[in-house]
Write a protein that holds these residues in place. Sequence first.
Motif, PDB file in Angstrom:
ATOM      1  N   LEU A   9       0.824  -1.210   0.000  1.00 20.93           N
ATOM      2  CA  LEU A   9       0.000   0.000   0.000  1.00 20.93           C
ATOM      3  C   LEU A   9       0.861   1.263   0.000  1.00 20.93           C
ATOM      4  N   ALA A  10       1.917   1.266   0.815  1.00 18.89           N
ATOM      5  CA  ALA A  10       2.787   2.444   0.867  1.00 18.89           C
ATOM      6  C   ALA A  10       3.472   2.666  -0.474  1.00 18.89           C
ATOM      7  N   GLY A  11       3.862   1.574  -1.119  1.00 15.97           N
ATOM      8  CA  GLY A  11       4.487   1.698  -2.435  1.00 15.97           C
ATOM      9  C   GLY A  11       3.552   2.320  -3.447  1.00 15.97           C
ATOM     10  N   ILE A  12       2.292   1.920  -3.399  1.00 15.46           N
ATOM     11  CA  ILE A  12       1.298   2.481  -4.317  1.00 15.46           C
ATOM     12  C   ILE A  12       1.143   3.980  -4.080  1.00 15.46           C
ATOM     13  N   VAL A  13       1.054   4.360  -2.801  1.00 12.25           N
ATOM     14  CA  VAL A  13       0.883   5.777  -2.463  1.00 12.25           C
ATOM     15  C   VAL A  13       2.082   6.595  -2.923  1.00 12.25           C
ATOM     16  N   LEU A  14       3.284   6.128  -2.576  1.00 13.31           N
ATOM     17  CA  LEU A  14       4.488   6.892  -2.900  1.00 13.31           C
ATOM     18  C   LEU A  14       4.716   6.992  -4.400  1.00 13.31           C
ATOM     19  N   LEU A  15       4.544   5.877  -5.086  1.00 10.87           N
ATOM     20  CA  LEU A  15       4.764   5.886  -6.528  1.00 10.87           C
ATOM     21  C   LEU A  15       3.675   6.671  -7.248  1.00 10.87           C
ATOM     22  N   ARG A 196      -0.498   6.219 -14.601  1.00 11.74           N
ATOM     23  CA  ARG A 196       0.630   5.496 -14.004  1.00 11.74           C
ATOM     24  C   ARG A 196       0.279   4.139 -13.408  1.00 11.74           C
ATOM     25  N   LYS A 197      -0.974   3.743 -13.407  1.00  8.26           N
ATOM     26  CA  LYS A 197      -1.380   2.590 -12.605  1.00  8.26           C
ATOM     27  C   LYS A 197      -0.637   1.305 -12.966  1.00  8.26           C
ATOM     28  N   GLU A 198      -0.425   1.049 -14.267  1.00 11.61           N
ATOM     29  CA  GLU A 198       0.290  -0.174 -14.637  1.00 11.61           C
ATOM     30  C   GLU A 198       1.732  -0.142 -14.141  1.00 11.61           C
ATOM     31  N   LYS A 199       2.369   1.009 -14.294  1.00 15.81           N
ATOM     32  CA  LYS A 199       3.757   1.141 -13.848  1.00 15.81           C
ATOM     33  C   LYS A 199       3.847   1.052 -12.327  1.00 15.81           C
ATOM     34  N   ILE A 200       2.863   1.643 -11.648  1.00 17.63           N
ATOM     35  CA  ILE A 200       2.831   1.585 -10.182  1.00 17.63           C
ATOM     36  C   ILE A 200       2.755   0.136  -9.719  1.00 17.63           C
ATOM     37  N   VAL A 201       1.830  -0.612 -10.299  1.00 18.50           N
ATOM     38  CA  VAL A 201       1.643  -2.006  -9.904  1.00 18.50           C
ATOM     39  C   VAL A 201       2.902  -2.825 -10.190  1.00 18.50           C
ATOM     40  N   GLN A 202       3.549  -2.561 -11.313  1.00 14.87           N
ATOM     41  CA  GLN A 202       4.772  -3.287 -11.658  1.00 14.87           C
ATOM     42  C   GLN A 202       5.872  -3.034 -10.631  1.00 14.87           C
ATOM     43  N   LYS A 203       6.032  -1.772 -10.240  1.00 15.19           N
ATOM     44  CA  LYS A 203       7.051  -1.429  -9.248  1.00 15.19           C
ATOM     45  C   LYS A 203       6.735  -2.057  -7.893  1.00 15.19           C
ATOM     46  N   VAL A 204       5.462  -2.044  -7.527  1.00 15.21           N
ATOM     47  CA  VAL A 204       5.055  -2.630  -6.248  1.00 15.21           C
ATOM     48  C   VAL A 204       5.322  -4.129  -6.244  1.00 15.21           C
ATOM     49  N   LEU A 205       5.038  -4.792  -7.349  1.00 18.20           N
ATOM     50  CA  LEU A 205       5.297  -6.231  -7.438  1.00 18.20           C
ATOM     51  C   LEU A 205       6.788  -6.536  -7.303  1.00 18.20           C
ATOM     52  N   GLU A 206       7.622  -5.670  -7.835  1.00 18.01           N
ATOM     53  CA  GLU A 206       9.065  -5.859  -7.683  1.00 18.01           C
ATOM     54  C   GLU A 206       9.454  -5.813  -6.207  1.00 18.01           C
ATOM     55  N   ASP A 215      11.140 -19.358  -2.558  1.00 16.66           N
ATOM     56  CA  ASP A 215      10.217 -20.326  -3.148  1.00 16.66           C
ATOM     57  C   ASP A 215       8.851 -19.704  -3.409  1.00 16.66           C
ATOM     58  N   GLN A 216       8.421 -18.821  -2.503  1.00 17.46           N
ATOM     59  CA  GLN A 216       7.133 -18.150  -2.674  1.00 17.46           C
ATOM     60  C   GLN A 216       7.184 -17.150  -3.826  1.00 17.46           C
ATOM     61  N   ALA A 217       8.324 -16.479  -3.978  1.00 15.73           N
ATOM     62  CA  ALA A 217       8.480 -15.510  -5.066  1.00 15.73           C
ATOM     63  C   ALA A 217       8.468 -16.206  -6.425  1.00 15.73           C
ATOM     64  N   ASP A 221       2.513 -15.915  -9.684  1.00 14.67           N
ATOM     65  CA  ASP A 221       2.119 -15.637 -11.066  1.00 14.67           C
ATOM     66  C   ASP A 221       2.012 -14.118 -11.215  1.00 14.67           C
ATOM     67  N   GLN A 222       3.017 -13.499 -11.813  1.00 21.47           N
ATOM     68  CA  GLN A 222       3.075 -12.039 -11.859  1.00 21.47           C
ATOM     69  C   GLN A 222       1.945 -11.439 -12.694  1.00 21.47           C
ATOM     70  N   GLU A 223       1.561 -12.123 -13.746  1.00 21.29           N
ATOM     71  CA  GLU A 223       0.466 -11.616 -14.578  1.00 21.29           C
ATOM     72  C   GLU A 223      -0.844 -11.620 -13.795  1.00 21.29           C
ATOM     73  N   GLU A 224      -1.089 -12.718 -13.100  1.00 24.57           N
ATOM     74  CA  GLU A 224      -2.304 -12.815 -12.281  1.00 24.57           C
ATOM     75  C   GLU A 224      -2.277 -11.800 -11.150  1.00 24.57           C
ATOM     76  N   GLU A 225      -1.084 -11.615 -10.556  1.00 21.76           N
ATOM     77  CA  GLU A 225      -0.959 -10.684  -9.437  1.00 21.76           C
ATOM     78  C   GLU A 225      -1.164  -9.248  -9.901  1.00 21.76           C
ATOM     79  N   THR A 226      -0.660  -8.934 -11.077  1.00 24.87           N
ATOM     80  CA  THR A 226      -0.855  -7.595 -11.640  1.00 24.87           C
ATOM     81  C   THR A 226      -2.338  -7.310 -11.832  1.00 24.87           C
TER      82      THR A 226
END
Length: 295
Positions: A9-15, A196-206, A215-217, A221-226
Amino acid sequence: MRYLYLIVLAGIVLLGASGCQAGPELAFAASTKAEELNKVANLRRDVQLLNLINGLDLSAEQMQFILDRAREAQAIREEITGQAEGNSAATSQVLSQLRETLMRGEVISSELRDEFFSVDRDNHALKEKWEQEIARLALEVEGNLEDHQLYALEHYVPCVIPPKGEARIGQAEDTHAGQALLQRIRDIPDDQFEARKEKIVQKVLERVLAYLPKDQALALDQEEETEWLLCFLEKVRGLDEMTFAVEKEALIEEIKSRYALPEVPVDVSATIERHLLDPRIIPLLEEKLAIKLEG
């Protein structure tokens, strides 16, 4: 990392607010003295330990019991430290001789080899003695605590200011921080968010991948998570004020469960060793016990 959802959540706000630009790093002033830093660190530790003592709601008898074991642990610590200092000088001498021998390209003599193994055994013996003694004292303390106190220790996380009404000692369990971040996500201007929403989500996923166990990382599924994150953000931003006020707790639980990490079993004895047998707890317990007995 218990609060991975807050990082999300903080990443989304800041980005969202900064256009994905990193903020400046804060640094201590170069003139800050080591003595002052040490004083601050000690005071912080004292406050953490006082939170623990108060949170456990120890009786006077329990305080005295822990105090006695902490004093015993400190006496053993000082004894072993003194012996270790003597061993350190012997170890340094042997290693210096080994270095000189190897530098000259000579074969290590049997006498020097035996001397090294002797001091090495002494060092291991001291380490083993300390581990056995501190484990014994921790088990004694553990046996003197009630079930609810042991449960509290299992969930103890050191902090300076425990949140109001928390159920666990020193650990922030309320969702106020998450709710505030959700509100800030709602406050991001529409044009900025849409751009910016797609870029925000990508950065947050990183960031999420960096915090997750390997193992969890790998299994994520990054596409599903996005897609899930985008839908979640749209839902948060699409609610009217009244509905958001009613559902914000549920929204926090939704994202918390999405990014929940497996609980790691806690060794209560190790927690006792680290905190209740910390030498800094001795003067704190002495003062607390005096106040308790006066009352």
